[in-house]
Scaffold this motif. Structure first.
Motif, short mmCIF file in Angstrom:
data_model
loop_
_atom_site.label_atom_id
_atom_site.label_comp_id
_atom_site.label_asym_id
_atom_site.label_seq_id
_atom_site.Cartn_x
_atom_site.Cartn_y
_atom_site.Cartn_z
N PHE A 248 0.83 -1.21 0.00
CA PHE A 248 0.00 0.00 0.00
C PHE A 248 0.86 1.26 0.00
O PHE A 248 0.57 2.21 -0.73
N GLY A 249 1.94 1.25 0.79
CA GLY A 249 2.81 2.42 0.88
C GLY A 249 3.46 2.78 -0.44
O GLY A 249 3.34 3.92 -0.92
N PRO A 250 4.17 1.83 -1.08
CA PRO A 250 4.78 2.15 -2.38
C PRO A 250 3.76 2.53 -3.45
O PRO A 250 4.02 3.40 -4.28
N THR A 251 2.61 1.88 -3.44
CA THR A 251 1.57 2.20 -4.42
C THR A 251 1.06 3.62 -4.23
O THR A 251 0.96 4.40 -5.20
N LEU A 252 0.76 3.97 -2.98
CA LEU A 252 0.26 5.32 -2.70
C LEU A 252 1.33 6.36 -3.00
O LEU A 252 1.03 7.43 -3.55
N ALA A 253 2.58 6.04 -2.67
CA ALA A 253 3.67 6.98 -2.93
C ALA A 253 3.83 7.23 -4.43
O ALA A 253 4.08 8.36 -4.86
N THR A 254 3.66 6.18 -5.23
CA THR A 254 3.75 6.34 -6.69
C THR A 254 2.64 7.22 -7.22
O THR A 254 2.86 8.09 -8.07
N MET A 255 1.42 7.02 -6.72
CA MET A 255 0.30 7.84 -7.15
C MET A 255 0.46 9.30 -6.74
O MET A 255 0.07 10.21 -7.46
N LEU A 256 1.03 9.51 -5.55
CA LEU A 256 1.16 10.87 -5.03
C LEU A 256 2.41 11.59 -5.53
O LEU A 256 2.55 12.79 -5.30
N LEU A 257 3.30 10.86 -6.20
CA LEU A 257 4.54 11.48 -6.67
C LEU A 257 4.29 12.72 -7.54
O LEU A 257 4.89 13.78 -7.29
N PRO A 258 3.40 12.66 -8.55
CA PRO A 258 3.16 13.88 -9.33
C PRO A 258 2.54 15.00 -8.51
O PRO A 258 2.80 16.18 -8.75
N VAL A 259 1.73 14.63 -7.51
CA VAL A 259 1.13 15.64 -6.63
C VAL A 259 2.23 16.37 -5.86
O VAL A 259 2.24 17.60 -5.77
N VAL A 260 3.16 15.60 -5.30
CA VAL A 260 4.24 16.18 -4.51
C VAL A 260 5.13 17.07 -5.37
O VAL A 260 5.49 18.18 -4.97
N LEU A 261 5.45 16.61 -6.58
CA LEU A 261 6.32 17.40 -7.46
C LEU A 261 5.65 18.72 -7.86
O LEU A 261 6.29 19.78 -7.85
N MET A 262 4.36 18.68 -8.18
CA MET A 262 3.68 19.91 -8.59
C MET A 262 3.47 20.86 -7.41
O MET A 262 3.54 22.08 -7.56
N LEU A 263 3.20 20.28 -6.23
CA LEU A 263 3.05 21.11 -5.05
C LEU A 263 4.38 21.77 -4.69
O LEU A 263 4.42 22.95 -4.31
N ALA A 264 5.47 21.02 -4.83
CA ALA A 264 6.79 21.59 -4.55
C ALA A 264 7.09 22.74 -5.50
O ALA A 264 7.63 23.78 -5.09
N LYS A 265 6.74 22.59 -6.77
CA LYS A 265 6.92 23.67 -7.74
C LYS A 265 6.14 24.91 -7.32
O LYS A 265 6.66 26.03 -7.36
N ALA A 266 4.88 24.71 -6.90
CA ALA A 266 4.05 25.84 -6.51
C ALA A 266 4.65 26.56 -5.29
O ALA A 266 4.68 27.80 -5.24
N LEU A 267 5.13 25.79 -4.31
CA LEU A 267 5.69 26.39 -3.11
C LEU A 267 6.98 27.15 -3.42
O LEU A 267 7.21 28.25 -2.91
#
Length: 466
Positions: A248-267
């Motif tokens: 579950f952890g690796p799967t969720l992390a893979t799904m959230l990876l684009p979210v984290v990258l785009m949020l980091a860009k915004a910040l």
């Protein structure tokens, strides 16, 4: 002040492809939309062909030269596919990896184990809101669709009971909350404070997403009781060993990876605020939607595919099979963008701005109404936001920072009003959920209207206290 804004916009606008007057152009728009609806509903013509014919009909009714109408349509189709097509393709690949590896199954099992039937719509709206905060609407849709469809199928839920809360969470974030392009453009146009707009936007978003998501989904599920479409539900490999499914952890992390990258860009964009800064330039690249999704796909090849024991040949086959089902969706979404561009090039947006010039109503309501009318006419939330912000920008001169932030939110709320056949998002939702045009209007279009009305009303209510 309003006249100045209109004249400025007129000076910057592209020359319309037709010289039709307001009444003539308004009738042409209605006729073009009617052609699309009749061709799809009565003659059962494929939506791609109906949108193409409708765009040509709009140009003909408006008296535009055929070559310019064709150029507008193809330009809109090309820009839409170039902007959304790659994202849909990458999202489809990621969804297929999630399904074939058993990762999506793992997420569904975890969600179903921790949320009962009553809590499921609330869980979906929360997940969609968090994921949708830094994402473009289309990116959020392609990331969440596999999970939405599998939760609906495995949990025996009505698709609308699960899908509407997810769509509401994404749409509210898209219309109201920076760093989405529409709100950012409006903030810049009226010189609002980004942090204050974000804070007030979250206050407006909470009741809006509750009403348009979990609460409305009860009625939407009764009006349109449909199962998840077979052709779009990720098919889990029956030969897949449950013990080899990714965690579950690796799967969720893979799904959230684009979210984290785009949020980091915004910040980084907010904190650094220097386009020439090397750190910001790096994050502008890695946080762009295409690169963020591409990174998730490449990582998913290992965290999902290889973790499930896939060979190189199996990974290649999975990627290949993921692309075939989305060909029709790409054409329909692209044609919707072509119709929208034909509307814009015909001068519909400018017509609405000129008509609304002399409306004598409060600034917040004026901003909401102008955004609503432009949204209905052009089908673009971003175009509606930018145009309305440009028109009412001079009115913000005497406002307090809080009032200016509310002006941005009023525009954002109006910009999502009643999505219909001239909106590419309408066709995206229709095809992914396997709905008819009428069913899409009863669910998606009504949900968008609720977001607009509840959001606008909440903004007006907050204005009494700031």
């Amino acid at each position: 002040m309003t006249r100045l804004s209109v004249e400025t916009l007129a000076a910057d606008a592209v020359e319309p492809i037709t010289s039709a007057g307001h009444a003539h152009l308004g009738l042409a728009v209605l006729a073009g939309i009617a052609v699309i609806v009749v061709l799809i509903t009565k003659f059962k013509l494929h939506a791609f062909l109906a949108l193409t014919v409708g765009s040509l009909a709009l140009g003909a009714f408006a008296g535009a030269p055929l070559d310019k109408t064709i150029a507008s349509f193809t330009t809109g189709l090309g820009s839409t596919v170039s902007g959304v097509g790659v994202l849909i393709a990458l999202g489809a690949v990621l969804g297929k990896l999630l399904a074939d590896s058993g990762g999506a199954d793992r997420i569904v099992d975890t969600i179903l184990a921790r949320a009962n039937g009553r809590a499921m719509p609330w869980a979906m709206v929360l997940i969609a809101s968090v994921i949708g905060l830094p994402l473009f609407f289309e990116v959020g849709v392609v990331l969440l669709i596999p999970v939405v469809l599998m939760v609906a199928r495995r949990g025996n839920f009505s698709l609308m009971r699960i899908g509407i809360p997810a769509l509401a969470g994404l749409s509210v974030m898209h219309g109201l909350i920076p760093p989405h392009p529409g709100p950012l453009a409006a903030i810049d146009a009226v010189d609002a404070d980004l942090g204050l707009t974000l804070a007030l936007g979250l206050i407006v978003a909470i009741p809006t997403v509750i009403v348009a998501g979990p609460l409305f989904s009860r009625y939407a599920a009764r009006w349109v009781d449909v199962p998840a479409p077979e052709r779009m539900v990720p098919v889990v490999d029956e030969d897949q060993d449950p013990d080899k499914r990714p965690g579950f952890g690796p799967t969720l992390a893979t799904m959230l990876l684009p979210v984290v990258l785009m949020l980091a860009k915004a910040l980084v964009d907010i904190v650094v605020d220097d386009p020439e800064n090397s750190v910001q330039r790096v994050f502008d690249v890695v946080g762009s939607p295409m690169i963020a999704l591409l990174a998730a796909v490449l990582v998913g090849l290992f965290t999902l595919g290889r973790a499930a024991g896939f060979t190189k040949e199996r990974l290649s086959s999975t990627v290949e099979k993921s692309l075939a089902p989305i060909a029709g969706i790409l054409l329909i979404v692209g044609a919707g963008g072509g119709f929208k561009q034909t509307l814009i090039d015909s001068g519909v947006g400018q017509m609405i701005l000129e008509i609304s010039e002399n409306w004598s109503i409060p600034a917040l309501l004026l901003a909401w109404l102008i955004a609503v009318v432009i949204r209905l006419a052009t089908g673009s939330a971003t175009v509606a936001t930018i145009s309305a912000a440009g028109l009412v920008a001079p009115l913000a001169a005497g406002m307090s920072p809080a009032e200016t932030a509310l002006l941005v939110l009023a525009i954002g709320a109006g910009s999502v009003f009643f999505s219909h056949v001239n909106d590419a998002g309408f066709w995206l939702v229709k095809e992914y959920f396997g709905l008819s045009v009428g069913q899409t209007i009863k669910t998606w279009s009504v949900m968008e209207t609720l977001i607009s009305v509840v959001g606008g009303a909440t903004v007006l209510l907050l204005s009494l206290f700031v």
